[in-house]
Every structure is written in structure tokens, then in C-alpha cells.
Write a protein that holds these residues in place. Sequence first.
Motif, PDB file in Angstrom:
ATOM      1  N   GLU A 195       0.830  -1.199   0.000  1.00  0.00           N
ATOM      2  CA  GLU A 195       0.000   0.000   0.000  1.00  0.00           C
ATOM      3  C   GLU A 195       0.868   1.254   0.000  1.00  0.00           C
ATOM      4  O   GLU A 195       1.393   1.668   1.028  1.00  0.00           O
ATOM      5  CB  GLU A 195      -0.923  -0.025   1.225  1.00  0.00           C
ATOM      6  CG  GLU A 195      -1.848  -1.237   1.251  1.00  0.00           C
ATOM      7  CD  GLU A 195      -2.732  -1.283   2.478  1.00  0.00           C
ATOM      8  OE1 GLU A 195      -2.604  -0.392   3.349  1.00  0.00           O
ATOM      9  OE2 GLU A 195      -3.556  -2.220   2.577  1.00  0.00           O
ATOM     10  N   GLU A 196       1.036   1.828  -1.197  1.00  0.00           N
ATOM     11  CA  GLU A 196       1.812   3.063  -1.377  1.00  0.00           C
ATOM     12  C   GLU A 196       3.190   2.971  -0.708  1.00  0.00           C
ATOM     13  O   GLU A 196       3.632   3.868  -0.007  1.00  0.00           O
ATOM     14  CB  GLU A 196       1.043   4.260  -0.813  1.00  0.00           C
ATOM     15  CG  GLU A 196      -0.343   4.448  -1.399  1.00  0.00           C
ATOM     16  CD  GLU A 196      -0.338   4.781  -2.890  1.00  0.00           C
ATOM     17  OE1 GLU A 196       0.739   5.155  -3.413  1.00  0.00           O
ATOM     18  OE2 GLU A 196      -1.399   4.654  -3.525  1.00  0.00           O
ATOM     19  N   VAL A 197       3.873   1.862  -0.957  1.00  0.00           N
ATOM     20  CA  VAL A 197       5.173   1.611  -0.325  1.00  0.00           C
ATOM     21  C   VAL A 197       6.275   2.412  -1.015  1.00  0.00           C
ATOM     22  O   VAL A 197       6.362   2.433  -2.253  1.00  0.00           O
ATOM     23  CB  VAL A 197       5.496   0.100  -0.354  1.00  0.00           C
ATOM     24  CG1 VAL A 197       6.950  -0.160   0.018  1.00  0.00           C
ATOM     25  CG2 VAL A 197       4.561  -0.657   0.581  1.00  0.00           C
ATOM     26  N   ILE A 198       7.115   3.037  -0.222  1.00  0.00           N
ATOM     27  CA  ILE A 198       8.309   3.716  -0.715  1.00  0.00           C
ATOM     28  C   ILE A 198       9.511   3.139   0.031  1.00  0.00           C
ATOM     29  O   ILE A 198       9.530   3.088   1.267  1.00  0.00           O
ATOM     30  CB  ILE A 198       8.267   5.239  -0.476  1.00  0.00           C
ATOM     31  CG1 ILE A 198       7.047   5.861  -1.164  1.00  0.00           C
ATOM     32  CG2 ILE A 198       9.563   5.898  -0.964  1.00  0.00           C
ATOM     33  CD1 ILE A 198       7.095   5.854  -2.664  1.00  0.00           C
ATOM     34  N   LEU A 199      10.503   2.693  -0.727  1.00  0.00           N
ATOM     35  CA  LEU A 199      11.765   2.213  -0.164  1.00  0.00           C
ATOM     36  C   LEU A 199      12.854   3.188  -0.586  1.00  0.00           C
ATOM     37  O   LEU A 199      12.997   3.462  -1.784  1.00  0.00           O
ATOM     38  CB  LEU A 199      12.080   0.800  -0.669  1.00  0.00           C
ATOM     39  CG  LEU A 199      11.000  -0.268  -0.410  1.00  0.00           C
ATOM     40  CD1 LEU A 199      11.344  -1.553  -1.143  1.00  0.00           C
ATOM     41  CD2 LEU A 199      10.868  -0.532   1.080  1.00  0.00           C
ATOM     42  N   SER A 200      13.616   3.705   0.376  1.00  0.00           N
ATOM     43  CA  SER A 200      14.609   4.734   0.058  1.00  0.00           C
ATOM     44  C   SER A 200      15.971   4.390   0.639  1.00  0.00           C
ATOM     45  O   SER A 200      16.074   3.846   1.743  1.00  0.00           O
ATOM     46  CB  SER A 200      14.172   6.091   0.616  1.00  0.00           C
ATOM     47  OG  SER A 200      12.937   6.486   0.058  1.00  0.00           O
ATOM     48  N   ARG A 201      17.015   4.732  -0.132  1.00  0.00           N
ATOM     49  CA  ARG A 201      18.403   4.624   0.312  1.00  0.00           C
ATOM     50  C   ARG A 201      19.182   5.783  -0.291  1.00  0.00           C
ATOM     51  O   ARG A 201      19.400   5.811  -1.504  1.00  0.00           O
ATOM     52  CB  ARG A 201      19.029   3.299  -0.145  1.00  0.00           C
ATOM     53  CG  ARG A 201      18.509   2.060   0.564  1.00  0.00           C
ATOM     54  CD  ARG A 201      19.240   0.831   0.064  1.00  0.00           C
ATOM     55  NE  ARG A 201      18.795  -0.390   0.719  1.00  0.00           N
ATOM     56  CZ  ARG A 201      19.238  -1.604   0.393  1.00  0.00           C
ATOM     57  NH1 ARG A 201      20.126  -1.732  -0.593  1.00  0.00           N
ATOM     58  NH2 ARG A 201      18.800  -2.666   1.033  1.00  0.00           N
ATOM     59  N   LYS A 202      19.553   6.746   0.522  1.00  0.00           N
ATOM     60  CA  LYS A 202      20.300   7.916   0.059  1.00  0.00           C
ATOM     61  C   LYS A 202      19.596   8.545  -1.139  1.00  0.00           C
ATOM     62  O   LYS A 202      18.504   9.058  -1.021  1.00  0.00           O
ATOM     63  CB  LYS A 202      21.752   7.536  -0.239  1.00  0.00           C
ATOM     64  CG  LYS A 202      22.535   7.091   0.988  1.00  0.00           C
ATOM     65  CD  LYS A 202      23.971   6.798   0.655  1.00  0.00           C
ATOM     66  CE  LYS A 202      24.750   6.368   1.900  1.00  0.00           C
ATOM     67  NZ  LYS A 202      26.167   6.084   1.606  1.00  0.00           N
ATOM     68  N   ASN A 203      20.222   8.500  -2.332  1.00  0.00           N
ATOM     69  CA  ASN A 203      19.642   9.138  -3.518  1.00  0.00           C
ATOM     70  C   ASN A 203      18.782   8.194  -4.363  1.00  0.00           C
ATOM     71  O   ASN A 203      18.400   8.541  -5.480  1.00  0.00           O
ATOM     72  CB  ASN A 203      20.758   9.716  -4.392  1.00  0.00           C
ATOM     73  CG  ASN A 203      21.543  10.794  -3.687  1.00  0.00           C
ATOM     74  OD1 ASN A 203      20.973  11.575  -2.914  1.00  0.00           O
ATOM     75  ND2 ASN A 203      22.841  10.857  -3.943  1.00  0.00           N
ATOM     76  N   TRP A 204      18.504   7.013  -3.831  1.00  0.00           N
ATOM     77  CA  TRP A 204      17.735   6.002  -4.575  1.00  0.00           C
ATOM     78  C   TRP A 204      16.416   5.741  -3.882  1.00  0.00           C
ATOM     79  O   TRP A 204      16.335   5.719  -2.646  1.00  0.00           O
ATOM     80  CB  TRP A 204      18.541   4.711  -4.654  1.00  0.00           C
ATOM     81  CG  TRP A 204      17.828   3.563  -5.326  1.00  0.00           C
ATOM     82  CD1 TRP A 204      17.840   3.257  -6.650  1.00  0.00           C
ATOM     83  CD2 TRP A 204      17.000   2.578  -4.689  1.00  0.00           C
ATOM     84  NE1 TRP A 204      17.067   2.139  -6.883  1.00  0.00           N
ATOM     85  CE2 TRP A 204      16.548   1.703  -5.698  1.00  0.00           C
ATOM     86  CE3 TRP A 204      16.601   2.351  -3.374  1.00  0.00           C
ATOM     87  CZ2 TRP A 204      15.724   0.617  -5.432  1.00  0.00           C
ATOM     88  CZ3 TRP A 204      15.767   1.278  -3.101  1.00  0.00           C
ATOM     89  CH2 TRP A 204      15.335   0.420  -4.123  1.00  0.00           C
ATOM     90  N   SER A 205      15.345   5.533  -4.664  1.00  0.00           N
ATOM     91  CA  SER A 205      14.060   5.168  -4.066  1.00  0.00           C
ATOM     92  C   SER A 205      13.274   4.287  -5.032  1.00  0.00           C
ATOM     93  O   SER A 205      13.491   4.305  -6.248  1.00  0.00           O
ATOM     94  CB  SER A 205      13.248   6.416  -3.704  1.00  0.00           C
ATOM     95  OG  SER A 205      12.820   7.086  -4.866  1.00  0.00           O
ATOM     96  N   LEU A 206      12.377   3.520  -4.467  1.00  0.00           N
ATOM     97  CA  LEU A 206      11.526   2.622  -5.241  1.00  0.00           C
ATOM     98  C   LEU A 206      10.105   2.733  -4.690  1.00  0.00           C
ATOM     99  O   LEU A 206       9.902   2.674  -3.477  1.00  0.00           O
ATOM    100  CB  LEU A 206      12.017   1.177  -5.118  1.00  0.00           C
ATOM    101  CG  LEU A 206      11.124   0.094  -5.719  1.00  0.00           C
ATOM    102  CD1 LEU A 206      11.070   0.230  -7.236  1.00  0.00           C
ATOM    103  CD2 LEU A 206      11.626  -1.292  -5.330  1.00  0.00           C
ATOM    104  N   SER A 207       9.140   2.897  -5.577  1.00  0.00           N
ATOM    105  CA  SER A 207       7.744   2.958  -5.161  1.00  0.00           C
ATOM    106  C   SER A 207       7.011   1.710  -5.647  1.00  0.00           C
ATOM    107  O   SER A 207       7.284   1.194  -6.744  1.00  0.00           O
ATOM    108  CB  SER A 207       7.066   4.209  -5.716  1.00  0.00           C
ATOM    109  OG  SER A 207       7.040   4.184  -7.135  1.00  0.00           O
ATOM    110  N   ALA A 208       6.089   1.236  -4.812  1.00  0.00           N
ATOM    111  CA  ALA A 208       5.339   0.032  -5.165  1.00  0.00           C
ATOM    112  C   ALA A 208       3.946   0.091  -4.563  1.00  0.00           C
ATOM    113  O   ALA A 208       3.791   0.246  -3.345  1.00  0.00           O
ATOM    114  CB  ALA A 208       6.072  -1.214  -4.663  1.00  0.00           C
TER     115      ALA A 208
END
Length: 232
Positions: free
Chosen positions: A6-19
Motif C-alpha cells: 500500500e503506497e510503499v516507498i523504499l529509500s536509500r540515500k539518492n535512490w528510491s523505489l515505489s510500489a
Amino acid sequence: MHLALEEVILSRKNWSLSAHATFCEGIHLITGRVGSGKSTLAQAIAGLTEPSSGKIVLHGIHRHTLSMQFPEYHTTGHLVRDEIRSWGLEPGKICMEAGLMGREYERSFALSRGELKRLHMSCILAGTRDLLILDEPFSTLDPEWKHRMCRKILSHHPPVTLIFTHEQAVLPRVDYLWELREGSLHALGPVPEAIPSWQGAPRYIEEVLKCGVVPDNITIEDTEEALCRMHD
């Protein structure tokens, strides 16, 4: 029984992934380039890392596990038989399935990485779970064992199975296709309808699509059958 992102955001420094997605019952193939976030997403779904925002919800899923890319991350038994027993399994049967007959008393880390992968995958597929998350299940395996592992997955998979891989040569039949690209998880849909939308499809699928034919599924055998129908 299903898994919801549900509107997941994974972030690491300058990188991110939405799902934002729902994984229902079936075999789901999630592909993407190296570095696209496959392992990160797999670990988040397994509960090993927390999303920066959003929720991961398991609906009706009570038992789940993650198979990480490198089998040594899972190995705890000094001997092969100890490793198998740590999964609550019978050594003789698993050794036979993994092609390690008569090697129960060898040290686990004396096996090659491919042998250790076969051992690990045989153990994890012998369990009973509602959700199985496989991160690069075909890595370090030779072509023969990749085909064998595809058959094992098809015959032993739990209700919801997620396969994260960038494998381009040997793949199992699946029910749904997903793709990680441009920092997002894209739902391509059920197979075979989703196949033409697969941007990172293996070369053998690209070639058959160029002929104007959509195979019934994503294996090499499916593409060969599709080409045979075209010439009948």
C-alpha cells in the motif's frame, strides 16, 4: 489470501523505489535490471527491512519465508545432514533431490556454491508455507539444474510465490508478470496477455513477438510451440 503493498516507498540515500500492488494467489515473476531494487523489495516484503512509508499487509498469510540470492546466508549446519535437519527435513531424501546422494557427512561449506544452492532450494521448497519469496533462485545453477529448479518450483510452490530475478535463459511458467523500472514496480498483468508489455523480456521471447505471435507462457518450450503453431 493475498499480499498488498500500500503506497510503499523504499529509500536509500539518492535512490528510491515505489510500489503499490496486490499479489494474489499464483506464481508472480518480478524482473528488472541489476540494481533496480529486486532484492530490496524482496527483503521488505519478508519483513527484514521497513519501508520509508506505506504499508505491507499480509491478508490470510500466516507462514512465509525468503530465499536470499546467496545460499551461504542461510546455511547454519556444519555438515550437510545438519543443515537439512535444521529445516526439519530428512537428509537422505533431500540429498537425493539436490543431487548430493551419499554426501550427508560432508561439510556444508565444502560444497560448491551451485551445490549449496541446490541444497538450499531443495530444503526451502520442501516446506509448507503460504508465501514464498525467491530472490534469484537460479543464480549459480548450471542450465540443467535451472530447468530442474523450474520444475521443482512448479510442483512445490505455495499459494503465493514471488520470483525476483534477472534470469534471461531459463524461466518457469508463471501466472503474472511484474517489472521494476524507472524506480517503480509496474504490474504488467496475467500471462499470456502481459507478455507483449514486458520491456525486459528474454531474447527468445522478443524474437517470437517480432513474428507476431504471443506464446502461452514464458518458457523456451512455450515460444517453440508458438512458432510451430504459426507455421502449421
